[in-house]
Motif scaffolding. Structure first.
Motif, PDB file in Angstrom:
ATOM      1  N   UNK A 146       0.833  -1.200   0.000  1.00 12.48           N
ATOM      2  CA  UNK A 146       0.000   0.000   0.000  1.00 12.48           C
ATOM      3  C   UNK A 146       0.871   1.255   0.000  1.00 12.48           C
ATOM      4  N   UNK A 147       1.914   1.241   0.817  1.00 10.04           N
ATOM      5  CA  UNK A 147       2.819   2.390   0.873  1.00 10.04           C
ATOM      6  C   UNK A 147       3.545   2.573  -0.458  1.00 10.04           C
ATOM      7  N   UNK A 148       3.965   1.476  -1.067  1.00 12.70           N
ATOM      8  CA  UNK A 148       4.709   1.548  -2.325  1.00 12.70           C
ATOM      9  C   UNK A 148       3.819   1.853  -3.525  1.00 12.70           C
ATOM     10  N   UNK A 155       4.399   1.560   7.606  1.00  9.35           N
ATOM     11  CA  UNK A 155       4.826   0.351   6.901  1.00  9.35           C
ATOM     12  C   UNK A 155       6.229  -0.075   7.326  1.00  9.35           C
ATOM     13  N   UNK A 156       6.843   0.719   8.180  1.00  5.68           N
ATOM     14  CA  UNK A 156       8.189   0.403   8.651  1.00  5.68           C
ATOM     15  C   UNK A 156       9.286   0.775   7.669  1.00  5.68           C
ATOM     16  N   UNK A 211      12.452  -6.414   1.869  1.00  6.02           N
ATOM     17  CA  UNK A 211      12.927  -7.790   1.685  1.00  6.02           C
ATOM     18  C   UNK A 211      11.742  -8.754   1.667  1.00  6.02           C
ATOM     19  N   UNK A 212      10.775  -8.548   2.565  1.00  7.91           N
ATOM     20  CA  UNK A 212       9.590  -9.417   2.586  1.00  7.91           C
ATOM     21  C   UNK A 212       8.800  -9.284   1.288  1.00  7.91           C
ATOM     22  N   UNK A 213       8.711  -8.067   0.764  1.00 10.22           N
ATOM     23  CA  UNK A 213       8.021  -7.868  -0.509  1.00 10.22           C
ATOM     24  C   UNK A 213       8.750  -8.532  -1.657  1.00 10.22           C
TER      25      UNK A 213
END
Length: 126
Positions: free
Chosen positions: A24-26, A69-70, A91-93
């Motif tokens: 969402x942030x990206x 979102x950190x 990294x998770x994305x």
């Protein structure tokens, strides 16, 4: 289910929520531009607002989303609050997207096999 990806059903987890926040942030081009700028070093809201035709409060709203979102951290430096990039959640994305590589490679391999078969059929007709 020919060539359809079947995803196993599982409960919604904390990592799912983190991915939701990340993507969402990206999804917003302004936030992506802010992250690109922060990759060069920490910056205050005023510095981040300069390239955009928006107010500092509008940029602050974007920063809150990125912080949620950190993707950024905020620190106080004398009288300024600086935003700093934290790329760790990306990294998770990247891992999530990488998990689909086998799916795409399988589809491309199947397409390659089909094209090879079709090409062989064309040469046999000659």
């Amino acid at each position: 289910m020919c060539n359809q990806m079947v995803m196993e059903q599982r409960s919604y987890s904390e990592s799912d929520h983190s991915l939701d926040l990340l993507f969402s942030a990206l999804a917003d081009p302004t936030r992506r531009a802010i992250l690109r700028r922060l990759a060069k070093g920490a910056a205050a809201v005023g510095e981040l607002a300069e390239p955009f035709e928006m107010s500092q409060p509008a940029v602050s709203k974007h920063l809150k989303v990125l912080e949620g979102a950190g993707l950024i951290t905020r620190t106080a430096d004398r009288q300024r609050r600086l935003a700093n990039l934290n790329a760790t959640p990306m990294k998770a994305g990247a891992n999530f997207i990488h998990d689909f590589a086998a799916y795409w490679e399988g589809n491309l391999d199947a397409l390659d096999a089909l094209l090879t078969t079709l090409q062989k059929g064309d040469t046999q007709d000659d």
